[in-house]
Motif scaffolding. Structure first.
Motif, PDB file in Angstrom:
ATOM      1  N   LEU A 184      88.587  20.205  40.936  1.00  0.00           N
ATOM      2  CA  LEU A 184      88.464  20.577  42.355  1.00  0.00           C
ATOM      3  C   LEU A 184      88.844  22.045  42.562  1.00  0.00           C
ATOM      4  CD1 LEU A 184      90.093  17.918  44.727  1.00  0.00           C
ATOM      5  CD2 LEU A 184      87.898  19.058  45.023  1.00  0.00           C
ATOM      6  N   HIS A 185      89.968  22.408  41.969  1.00  0.00           N
ATOM      7  CA  HIS A 185      90.475  23.773  42.082  1.00  0.00           C
ATOM      8  C   HIS A 185      89.458  24.777  41.526  1.00  0.00           C
ATOM      9  CE1 HIS A 185      93.728  26.913  41.879  1.00  0.00           C
ATOM     10  NE2 HIS A 185      92.857  27.401  41.016  1.00  0.00           N
ATOM     11  N   GLU A 186      88.964  24.499  40.321  1.00  0.00           N
ATOM     12  CA  GLU A 186      88.021  25.436  39.694  1.00  0.00           C
ATOM     13  C   GLU A 186      86.717  25.508  40.477  1.00  0.00           C
ATOM     14  OE1 GLU A 186      88.914  27.518  37.384  1.00  0.00           O
ATOM     15  OE2 GLU A 186      90.870  26.563  37.234  1.00  0.00           O
ATOM     16  N   ALA A 187      86.274  24.374  41.013  1.00  0.00           N
ATOM     17  CA  ALA A 187      85.011  24.363  41.775  1.00  0.00           C
ATOM     18  C   ALA A 187      85.121  25.266  43.004  1.00  0.00           C
ATOM     19  CB  ALA A 187      84.652  22.936  42.185  1.00  0.00           C
ATOM     20  N   ARG A 188      86.303  25.358  43.583  1.00  0.00           N
ATOM     21  CA  ARG A 188      86.461  26.225  44.750  1.00  0.00           C
ATOM     22  C   ARG A 188      86.197  27.690  44.392  1.00  0.00           C
ATOM     23  NH1 ARG A 188      85.164  25.880  49.690  1.00  0.00           N
ATOM     24  NH2 ARG A 188      86.910  25.409  51.074  1.00  0.00           N
ATOM     25  N   HIS A 189      86.488  28.068  43.165  1.00  0.00           N
ATOM     26  CA  HIS A 189      86.237  29.456  42.760  1.00  0.00           C
ATOM     27  C   HIS A 189      84.746  29.801  42.803  1.00  0.00           C
ATOM     28  CE1 HIS A 189      90.275  30.636  42.024  1.00  0.00           C
ATOM     29  NE2 HIS A 189      90.498  29.698  41.125  1.00  0.00           N
ATOM     30  N   ALA A 190      83.894  28.793  42.766  1.00  0.00           N
ATOM     31  CA  ALA A 190      82.446  29.053  42.852  1.00  0.00           C
ATOM     32  C   ALA A 190      82.062  29.576  44.228  1.00  0.00           C
ATOM     33  CB  ALA A 190      81.674  27.768  42.544  1.00  0.00           C
ATOM     34  N   ARG A 240      89.543  33.982  45.965  1.00  0.00           N
ATOM     35  CA  ARG A 240      90.306  34.523  44.832  1.00  0.00           C
ATOM     36  C   ARG A 240      91.786  34.413  45.113  1.00  0.00           C
ATOM     37  NH1 ARG A 240      87.123  40.014  43.870  1.00  0.00           N
ATOM     38  NH2 ARG A 240      85.229  39.092  42.982  1.00  0.00           N
ATOM     39  N   HIS A 241      92.565  34.269  44.038  1.00  0.00           N
ATOM     40  CA  HIS A 241      94.008  34.161  44.229  1.00  0.00           C
ATOM     41  C   HIS A 241      94.630  35.512  44.563  1.00  0.00           C
ATOM     42  CE1 HIS A 241      93.724  30.124  43.011  1.00  0.00           C
ATOM     43  NE2 HIS A 241      93.399  30.386  41.773  1.00  0.00           N
ATOM     44  N   VAL A 242      95.758  35.454  45.221  1.00  0.00           N
ATOM     45  CA  VAL A 242      96.564  36.647  45.478  1.00  0.00           C
ATOM     46  C   VAL A 242      97.872  36.494  44.693  1.00  0.00           C
ATOM     47  CG1 VAL A 242      95.555  37.000  47.756  1.00  0.00           C
ATOM     48  CG2 VAL A 242      97.649  35.628  47.540  1.00  0.00           C
TER      49      VAL A 242
HETATM   50 ZN   LIG Z   1      92.352  29.340  40.425  1.00  0.00          ZN
END
Ligand SMILES: [Zn+2]
Length: 214
Positions: free
Chosen positions: A133-139, A145-147
């Motif tokens: 789920l987490h990785e899919a959000r990066h799409a 993107r993280h801060v």
């Molecule tokens: Zn991440």
């Protein structure tokens, strides 16, 4: 993932070649051992989706006002809680899974592909869903993107205490980034009784600790 360094000394043509070199170097150094999933890994991944697809809303086990107060799933995903829909949501964003070394990370997203590290396959099925789920959000692009987490970030990394998020790009400044959406998913699992309240709250709090507001 590696950021390119400034190239102010180079003219445009050199920049182009230097850029290609960097790209070549980075691609090869990070993904040199990337390979297709083994049959066993592919089965573990498939089992993860099968489990996710079994999670459907039943009767809410908590009081309605608490549910209304904390449920964010539908506002984040634009559909009511459904494991089947969530499985499609992930698979529409991650086109390919590979296996390789991922350093301190369990998985890494790049250009529609997710590189899964060895650690992914030893996680339990719920943690594997959270990773996907987490990785899919990066799409969904640069908004997610993280801060950097604050230097005084007080929370422990739940999986590995040697990894210190303070000062590292391991936090989100938006409520619906990789950590916010996993928290919203965990909340629903607690609300529908798939997790007991203690476990759901512990896991929810852990994800939400990475969402920082300034
Ligand atoms: Zn991440």
């Amino acid at each position: 993932m590696a950021d390119s360094k400034p190239h102010s000394k180079f003219n445009t043509q050199n920049l182009f070649f230097f850029g290609c070199f960097i790209y070549f170097f980075v691609t090869n150094s990070i993904f040199s051992d990337e390979s297709k999933l083994t049959a066993k890994q592919a089965r573990i991944l498939k089992d993860t989706f099968v489990y996710l697809e079994s999670l459907e809303p039943k009767k809410i086990k908590i009081d309605r006002s608490t549910y209304n107060r904390h449920s964010q799933f539908e506002s984040f995903f634009k559909f009511p809680f459904s494991g089947k829909k969530l499985s499609r949501w992930i698979q529409s964003r991650i086109k390919k899974f590979n296996y390789g070394s991922t350093g301190d990370y369990v998985a890494m997203y790049q250009d529609g592909e997710v590189l899964l590290g060895r650690g992914f396959f030893s996680l339990n099925r719920l943690d594997r869903i959270l990773v996907l789920l987490h990785e899919a959000r990066h799409a969904d692009g640069k908004n997610y993107r993280h801060v950097e987490c604050p230097d005084d970030f007080p929370f422990l990394n739940t999986r590995d205490w040697k990894i210190h998020p303070a000062g590292k790009k391991g936090c989100d400044s938006v409520p619906d980034g990789g950590y916010g959406i996993t928290a919203s998913f965990l909340f629903e699992l607690g609300a529908y009784g798939y997790l007991n309240q203690t476990e759901a709250a512990y896991r929810y709090n852990s994800e939400i600790s990475r969402v920082i507001r300034d």
